[in-house]
Design a protein around this motif. Structure first.
Motif, PDB file in Angstrom:
ATOM      1  N   ILE A  29       1.220 -22.287  38.402  1.00 29.89           N
ATOM      2  CA  ILE A  29       1.698 -21.760  39.682  1.00 29.89           C
ATOM      3  C   ILE A  29       3.223 -21.828  39.763  1.00 29.89           C
ATOM      4  O   ILE A  29       3.873 -20.873  40.185  1.00 29.89           O
ATOM      5  CB  ILE A  29       1.053 -22.539  40.843  1.00 29.89           C
ATOM      6  N   LEU A  30       3.806 -22.945  39.342  1.00 28.18           N
ATOM      7  CA  LEU A  30       5.234 -23.177  39.552  1.00 28.18           C
ATOM      8  C   LEU A  30       6.134 -22.805  38.373  1.00 28.18           C
ATOM      9  O   LEU A  30       7.267 -22.379  38.572  1.00 28.18           O
ATOM     10  CB  LEU A  30       5.471 -24.654  39.909  1.00 28.18           C
ATOM     11  N   VAL A  31       5.667 -23.008  37.160  1.00 31.17           N
ATOM     12  CA  VAL A  31       6.544 -22.847  35.993  1.00 31.17           C
ATOM     13  C   VAL A  31       6.302 -21.516  35.290  1.00 31.17           C
ATOM     14  O   VAL A  31       7.183 -20.674  35.209  1.00 31.17           O
ATOM     15  CB  VAL A  31       6.366 -24.032  35.013  1.00 31.17           C
ATOM     16  N   CYS A  32       5.145 -21.352  34.712  1.00 31.42           N
ATOM     17  CA  CYS A  32       4.798 -20.116  34.026  1.00 31.42           C
ATOM     18  C   CYS A  32       3.286 -19.925  34.134  1.00 31.42           C
ATOM     19  O   CYS A  32       2.543 -20.890  34.206  1.00 31.42           O
ATOM     20  CB  CYS A  32       5.248 -20.132  32.568  1.00 31.42           C
ATOM     21  N   PRO A  33       2.826 -18.678  34.136  1.00 30.46           N
ATOM     22  CA  PRO A  33       1.394 -18.437  34.323  1.00 30.46           C
ATOM     23  C   PRO A  33       0.562 -18.951  33.151  1.00 30.46           C
ATOM     24  O   PRO A  33       1.060 -19.131  32.047  1.00 30.46           O
ATOM     25  CB  PRO A  33       1.301 -16.915  34.437  1.00 30.46           C
ATOM     26  N   ILE A  34      -0.710 -19.177  33.422  1.00 32.91           N
ATOM     27  CA  ILE A  34      -1.646 -19.603  32.387  1.00 32.91           C
ATOM     28  C   ILE A  34      -2.056 -18.358  31.597  1.00 32.91           C
ATOM     29  O   ILE A  34      -2.814 -17.526  32.093  1.00 32.91           O
ATOM     30  CB  ILE A  34      -2.878 -20.288  33.000  1.00 32.91           C
ATOM     31  N   VAL A  35      -1.513 -18.223  30.397  1.00 33.21           N
ATOM     32  CA  VAL A  35      -1.808 -17.068  29.543  1.00 33.21           C
ATOM     33  C   VAL A  35      -2.227 -17.588  28.176  1.00 33.21           C
ATOM     34  O   VAL A  35      -1.428 -18.183  27.456  1.00 33.21           O
ATOM     35  CB  VAL A  35      -0.577 -16.137  29.397  1.00 33.21           C
ATOM     36  N   LYS A  36      -3.485 -17.365  27.826  1.00 28.56           N
ATOM     37  CA  LYS A  36      -3.988 -17.849  26.543  1.00 28.56           C
ATOM     38  C   LYS A  36      -3.360 -17.107  25.377  1.00 28.56           C
ATOM     39  O   LYS A  36      -3.041 -17.711  24.354  1.00 28.56           O
ATOM     40  CB  LYS A  36      -5.501 -17.696  26.503  1.00 28.56           C
ATOM     41  N   ARG A  37      -3.174 -15.832  25.509  1.00 31.25           N
ATOM     42  CA  ARG A  37      -2.707 -15.007  24.390  1.00 31.25           C
ATOM     43  C   ARG A  37      -1.382 -15.496  23.812  1.00 31.25           C
ATOM     44  O   ARG A  37      -1.172 -15.467  22.604  1.00 31.25           O
ATOM     45  CB  ARG A  37      -2.579 -13.562  24.837  1.00 31.25           C
ATOM     46  N   ILE A  38      -0.456 -15.943  24.657  1.00 30.65           N
ATOM     47  CA  ILE A  38       0.845 -16.394  24.155  1.00 30.65           C
ATOM     48  C   ILE A  38       1.012 -17.914  24.219  1.00 30.65           C
ATOM     49  O   ILE A  38       2.082 -18.443  24.013  1.00 30.65           O
ATOM     50  CB  ILE A  38       2.003 -15.701  24.896  1.00 30.65           C
ATOM     51  N   TRP A  39      -0.066 -18.624  24.494  1.00 28.64           N
ATOM     52  CA  TRP A  39      -0.080 -20.085  24.503  1.00 28.64           C
ATOM     53  C   TRP A  39       1.070 -20.675  25.328  1.00 28.64           C
ATOM     54  O   TRP A  39       1.919 -21.395  24.810  1.00 28.64           O
ATOM     55  CB  TRP A  39      -0.067 -20.645  23.077  1.00 28.64           C
ATOM     56  N   THR A  40       1.065 -20.363  26.596  1.00 29.88           N
ATOM     57  CA  THR A  40       2.074 -20.936  27.481  1.00 29.88           C
ATOM     58  C   THR A  40       1.823 -22.433  27.636  1.00 29.88           C
ATOM     59  O   THR A  40       0.702 -22.908  27.417  1.00 29.88           O
ATOM     60  CB  THR A  40       2.022 -20.252  28.861  1.00 29.88           C
ATOM     61  N   PRO A  41       2.849 -23.207  28.019  1.00 32.09           N
ATOM     62  CA  PRO A  41       2.651 -24.642  28.214  1.00 32.09           C
ATOM     63  C   PRO A  41       1.569 -24.958  29.245  1.00 32.09           C
ATOM     64  O   PRO A  41       0.805 -25.917  29.077  1.00 32.09           O
ATOM     65  CB  PRO A  41       4.018 -25.130  28.689  1.00 32.09           C
ATOM     66  N   SER A  42       1.470 -24.151  30.277  1.00 33.00           N
ATOM     67  CA  SER A  42       0.439 -24.399  31.285  1.00 33.00           C
ATOM     68  C   SER A  42      -0.958 -24.174  30.697  1.00 33.00           C
ATOM     69  O   SER A  42      -1.890 -24.927  31.004  1.00 33.00           O
ATOM     70  CB  SER A  42       0.667 -23.517  32.513  1.00 33.00           C
ATOM     71  N   TRP A  43      -1.121 -23.169  29.838  1.00 34.28           N
ATOM     72  CA  TRP A  43      -2.413 -22.956  29.185  1.00 34.28           C
ATOM     73  C   TRP A  43      -2.747 -24.120  28.257  1.00 34.28           C
ATOM     74  O   TRP A  43      -3.892 -24.550  28.183  1.00 34.28           O
ATOM     75  CB  TRP A  43      -2.432 -21.647  28.401  1.00 34.28           C
ATOM     76  N   THR A  44      -1.759 -24.619  27.546  1.00 36.24           N
ATOM     77  CA  THR A  44      -1.983 -25.731  26.633  1.00 36.24           C
ATOM     78  C   THR A  44      -2.494 -26.960  27.384  1.00 36.24           C
ATOM     79  O   THR A  44      -3.442 -27.614  26.954  1.00 36.24           O
ATOM     80  CB  THR A  44      -0.687 -26.070  25.875  1.00 36.24           C
ATOM     81  N   LEU A  45      -1.868 -27.272  28.507  1.00 34.38           N
ATOM     82  CA  LEU A  45      -2.320 -28.412  29.319  1.00 34.38           C
ATOM     83  C   LEU A  45      -3.709 -28.155  29.890  1.00 34.38           C
ATOM     84  O   LEU A  45      -4.586 -29.031  29.854  1.00 34.38           O
ATOM     85  CB  LEU A  45      -1.323 -28.688  30.442  1.00 34.38           C
ATOM     86  N   PHE A  46      -3.916 -26.969  30.440  1.00 33.80           N
ATOM     87  CA  PHE A  46      -5.197 -26.624  31.046  1.00 33.80           C
ATOM     88  C   PHE A  46      -6.335 -26.688  30.026  1.00 33.80           C
ATOM     89  O   PHE A  46      -7.372 -27.302  30.270  1.00 33.80           O
ATOM     90  CB  PHE A  46      -5.097 -25.221  31.664  1.00 33.80           C
ATOM     91  N   SER A  47      -6.141 -26.069  28.867  1.00 34.51           N
ATOM     92  CA  SER A  47      -7.189 -26.074  27.840  1.00 34.51           C
ATOM     93  C   SER A  47      -7.387 -27.468  27.255  1.00 34.51           C
ATOM     94  O   SER A  47      -8.504 -27.817  26.860  1.00 34.51           O
ATOM     95  CB  SER A  47      -6.872 -25.070  26.737  1.00 34.51           C
ATOM     96  N   GLY A  48      -6.317 -28.275  27.216  1.00 33.36           N
ATOM     97  CA  GLY A  48      -6.471 -29.660  26.779  1.00 33.36           C
ATOM     98  C   GLY A  48      -7.377 -30.441  27.708  1.00 33.36           C
ATOM     99  O   GLY A  48      -8.184 -31.267  27.266  1.00 33.36           O
ATOM    100  N   GLY A  49      -7.268 -30.185  29.004  1.00 32.65           N
ATOM    101  CA  GLY A  49      -8.150 -30.837  29.973  1.00 32.65           C
ATOM    102  C   GLY A  49      -9.601 -30.440  29.780  1.00 32.65           C
ATOM    103  O   GLY A  49     -10.511 -31.280  29.830  1.00 32.65           O
ATOM    104  N   ILE A  50      -9.834 -29.160  29.530  1.00 28.72           N
ATOM    105  CA  ILE A  50     -11.200 -28.698  29.275  1.00 28.72           C
ATOM    106  C   ILE A  50     -11.753 -29.353  28.007  1.00 28.72           C
ATOM    107  O   ILE A  50     -12.904 -29.789  27.965  1.00 28.72           O
ATOM    108  CB  ILE A  50     -11.241 -27.159  29.172  1.00 28.72           C
ATOM    109  N   CYS A  51     -10.920 -29.442  26.980  1.00 28.97           N
ATOM    110  CA  CYS A  51     -11.349 -30.061  25.716  1.00 28.97           C
ATOM    111  C   CYS A  51     -11.700 -31.537  25.912  1.00 28.97           C
ATOM    112  O   CYS A  51     -12.671 -32.032  25.337  1.00 28.97           O
ATOM    113  CB  CYS A  51     -10.274 -29.913  24.650  1.00 28.97           C
ATOM    114  N   LEU A  52     -10.922 -32.240  26.720  1.00 23.42           N
ATOM    115  CA  LEU A  52     -11.235 -33.648  26.978  1.00 23.42           C
ATOM    116  C   LEU A  52     -12.540 -33.787  27.742  1.00 23.42           C
ATOM    117  O   LEU A  52     -13.315 -34.718  27.497  1.00 23.42           O
ATOM    118  CB  LEU A  52     -10.099 -34.326  27.733  1.00 23.42           C
ATOM    119  N   TRP A  53     -12.828 -32.867  28.659  1.00 21.83           N
ATOM    120  CA  TRP A  53     -14.117 -32.893  29.354  1.00 21.83           C
ATOM    121  C   TRP A  53     -15.268 -32.636  28.386  1.00 21.83           C
ATOM    122  O   TRP A  53     -16.299 -33.303  28.454  1.00 21.83           O
ATOM    123  CB  TRP A  53     -14.144 -31.860  30.469  1.00 21.83           C
TER     124      TRP A  53
END
Length: 107
Positions: A29-53
């Motif tokens: 929301i604040l830094v950069c959008p969650i975009v899987k295709r270009i592996w944004t930092p927000s996507w990396t954090l978000f997908s890391g959370g899913i992986c930990l679950w």
């Protein structure tokens, strides 16, 4: 004692997953959008959370509840991951060439 340690480990995995999901969402929301295709930092954090679950879920089912029989194919692929990759790459896809591999040509 062991079950307490296992539950503590699982709860830590779930809590870390929540933190990463929240950081990824806030970053999206604040830094950069969650975009899987270009592996944004927000996507990396978000997908890391899913992986930990997912890791917490598999840890619970396989190690805590001791339901291991269904996971045998996953263990075989995990143990022989390079062989599985090479088989998929050269037998099914044909390696670097666009031509189909041996299985695709012969069946």
């Amino acid at each position: 004692h062991r079950s307490t340690d296992a539950r503590f480990t699982c709860s830590r995995l779930v809590a870390a997953g929540v933190v990463l999901l929240l950081l990824g969402t806030i970053g999206g929301i604040l830094v950069c959008p969650i975009v899987k295709r270009i592996w944004t930092p927000s996507w990396t954090l978000f997908s890391g959370g899913i992986c930990l679950w997912l890791l917490a879920g598999f840890y619970t089912v396989i190690d805590i509840w001791q339901f291991r029989r269904w996971a045998f194919p996953l263990a075989v692929i995990g143990t022989n991951s390079i062989a599985a990759y090479c088989m998929a790459e050269y037998l099914l896809c044909g390696g670097d060439s666009p031509a189909p591999g041996w299985i695709a040509k012969n069946f």
